[in-house]
Design an enzyme around this catalytic site. Structure first.
Site, mmCIF file in Angstrom:
data_model
loop_
_atom_site.group_PDB
_atom_site.id
_atom_site.type_symbol
_atom_site.label_atom_id
_atom_site.label_comp_id
_atom_site.label_asym_id
_atom_site.label_seq_id
_atom_site.Cartn_x
_atom_site.Cartn_y
_atom_site.Cartn_z
ATOM 1 N N ASN A 1 0.819 -1.228 0.000
ATOM 2 C CA ASN A 1 0.000 0.000 0.000
ATOM 3 C C ASN A 1 0.845 1.267 0.000
ATOM 4 O O ASN A 1 0.448 2.288 -0.570
ATOM 5 C CB ASN A 1 -0.867 0.046 1.266
ATOM 6 C CG ASN A 1 -2.150 -0.734 1.104
ATOM 7 O OD1 ASN A 1 -2.643 -0.886 -0.012
ATOM 8 N ND2 ASN A 1 -2.696 -1.241 2.203
ATOM 9 N N THR B 1 -1.911 -8.425 4.444
ATOM 10 C CA THR B 1 -0.572 -7.888 4.739
ATOM 11 C C THR B 1 -0.257 -6.603 3.957
ATOM 12 O O THR B 1 0.875 -6.419 3.484
ATOM 13 C CB THR B 1 0.554 -8.943 4.541
ATOM 14 O OG1 THR B 1 0.718 -9.192 3.149
ATOM 15 C CG2 THR B 1 0.257 -10.249 5.247
ATOM 16 N N CYS B 2 -1.246 -5.725 3.834
ATOM 17 C CA CYS B 2 -1.051 -4.401 3.179
ATOM 18 C C CYS B 2 -0.652 -4.527 1.718
ATOM 19 O O CYS B 2 -0.035 -3.606 1.177
ATOM 20 C CB CYS B 2 0.001 -3.551 3.889
ATOM 21 S SG CYS B 2 -0.481 -3.036 5.503
ATOM 22 N N ASN B 3 -0.933 -5.672 1.101
ATOM 23 C CA ASN B 3 -0.548 -5.838 -0.302
ATOM 24 C C ASN B 3 -1.767 -6.357 -1.068
ATOM 25 O O ASN B 3 -1.851 -7.539 -1.415
ATOM 26 C CB ASN B 3 0.629 -6.822 -0.394
ATOM 27 C CG ASN B 3 1.259 -6.834 -1.783
ATOM 28 O OD1 ASN B 3 0.570 -6.595 -2.781
ATOM 29 N ND2 ASN B 3 2.535 -7.109 -1.856
#
Ligand code: PLP
Length: 473
Positions: free
Chosen positions: A134, A406-408
């Protein structure tokens, strides 16, 4: 004992696979790991006790003050900060004539500095690989504000995708040189897939006298377990978080930037430390002619930077770390991949490049979901066992992993084969971890391996997953 306990390759011992026997000795440096199985190294590395002792000894003996003056305490700080800029460049084999180090609070701030100051114009393009964190995706806000165009590219024949963008750009009537930014991570922080660093040279070579293509390499997930050689590869920008390598210090990262490219950056803010002098009553300010301070607003985390010195001193050889973590990843993948329910159906769905993995294309992460034994759960037919149930089970055993996307989001949804529209339909500011996406879990279980990981940790983890599978069957 070190004979591989799986049928990965019957004749290969763990040591031959790259397992580092020295880990047993080094593990004494992590007494707090007793009774814990920590497998969340992509979230944060762990500190060695000696590293902190050396740091403590240093700050007990020597006075370090704010660097913005010429007192002895200030000079001590200034000296360490200068030494650490050099040390970072040396560690990454970067030529100090070519690169500089801007200290940041972490990879995110490094990426934000690039976005905030990149010379985007309405004719610019910002392209990023689908599988980015992100903190890279957020750069598109700066691109949008400048009316630049942004979009993603995929792993399949990226050169063709970049070239097609260049062809369109070449058709535009532009008089000024336009700068474009292409970003990709060294390692995907969701599933550990690695991306070819020779893309860097290929992207740079797209540049012509009208269009300059710059590469932003997000190395945050890559460098805790692999070497990054900036003599071999020459990205324009590199983002790093040091706690991911060393555990301590937290709150220190950096942007490694090509000096030549930094000249093209804007300065969109000035504050403490970034100006030599500014007027309060009119628009007058003088910037230093030395690069890093222009982007280091406010007092640096100078004790954190001092902590880096001791962290580097204790960090094992990166080639050893690379082989060691890769060996354990192979063991973990192979063991998980063969787990089945008693009816013979496959129990685990694993993401990433493990089926055809090499040192170059897979980092030390095994991300997976547990398949529903009968593809039936709680009266409905979701594909996976709820992440929350797995997480709670592991947490009770002091097993530390990460669950979710996981922010992806690009990598996560791509791995799950779910569209972002499906995700948008179920996402709100308080979306719980157990939300499902077309019968799949909204994310996965990420197990990430670090240099302190032992084969014992991996065994305990596999035992726990076997127990879990029996329990849910
Ligand atoms: C690939 C990648 N990029 C960027 C970040 C952001 O790092 P930080 O939160 O330290 O700023 C992370 C953190 O997990 C990451 O894995």
């Amino acid at each position: 004992m070190l004979l591989l306990f799986i049928t990965l390759c019957s004749a290969v011992s763990l040591t031959e696979l790259g397992y580092w026997n020295g880990v047993k000795r080094v593990r004494r440096e992590f007494p707090y790991l007793e009774n814990n199985v920590y497998l969340d190294y992509t979230a944060s590395g762990l500190h060695q006790v000696s590293q902190l002792k050396d740091f403590y000894y240093d700050v007990s003996k020597k006075l370090y003050g704010n660097a913005h003056s010429i007192s002895p305490s200030s000079i001590n700080t200034d000296t360490v900060v200068k030494q650490m800029r050099k040390r970072i460049l040396k560690y990454f084999n970067a030529n100090p004539k070519e690169y500089d180090v801007i200290f940041t609070s972490g990879a995110t701030e490094a990426l934000k500095i690039v976005g905030e100051n990149f010379p985007f114009t309405p004719a610019s393009v910002f392209l990023y690989l689908l599988q980015n964190h992100n903190s890279v995706l957020g750069i598109r806000e700066y691109a949008s504000n400048a009316n630049a165009t942004w979009g993603y590219f995929t792993e399949e024949d990226p050169e063709q995708q970049w070239r097609s963008v260049l062809d369109k750009l070449n058709k535009l009537q532009t008089t000024n040189v336009t700068h474009h930014l292409i970003a990709f991570p060294g390692e995907d922080n969701f599933n550990g897939a690695k991306f070819p660093l020779d893309w860097i040279c290929k992207i740079n070579s797209l540049s012509n006298n009208k269009h300059k293509f710059h590469v932003l390499l997000d190395a945050a997930a890559l460098v805790p377990s692999a070497k990054l050689d900036l003599t071999k590869y020459h990205p324009d920008f590199v983002s790093i978080s040091f706690y991911k390598m060393f555990g301590f210090p937290t709150g220190v990262g950096c942007l490694i930037v090509k000096k030549e490219v930094a000249k093209e950056l804007k300065i969109s803010y000035f504050g403490g430390g970034t100006v030599v002098m500014a007027a309060a009553d009119r628009d007058w300010k003088v910037f230093p002619d030395y690069l890093p301070p222009k982007y280091e607003a406010g007092t640096l985390n100078f004790l954190g930077i001092l902590g880096l010195k001791h962290a580097f001193n204790h960090f094992p050889n990166i080639d050893i770390i690379h082989k060691h973590t890769y060996a354990l990843t192979r063991v973990l993948f192979t063991e998980l991949n063969k787990l089945t329910y008693s009816n013979g159906t496959k129990a685990i769905e694993i993401y990433g490049n493990h089926n055809h993995s090499t040192y170059e294309n897979q980092g030390p992460i095994v991300t997976f979901n547990i398949l529903n034994s009968k593809y039936k759960y709680n009266g409905v037919f979701p594909k996976h066992v709820p992440l929350l149930t797995v997480n709670e089970f592991l947490a009770k055993k002091n097993i530390h992993v990460r669950v979710g996307c996981t922010c992806n989001p690009g990598s996560c949804l791509n791995s799950l084969n779910v569209t972002s529209l499906a995700a948008a339909a179920v996402t709100n500011p308080n979306t719980p971890v157990d939300t499902t996406l077309e019968g799949k879990q909204y994310g996965a279980i990420r197990v990430s391996i670090g240099y302190p990981t032992t084969i014992g940790d991996i065994r305990k983890f596999i035992r726990a997953i076997k127990e879990f599978i029996k329990m849910v069957e």
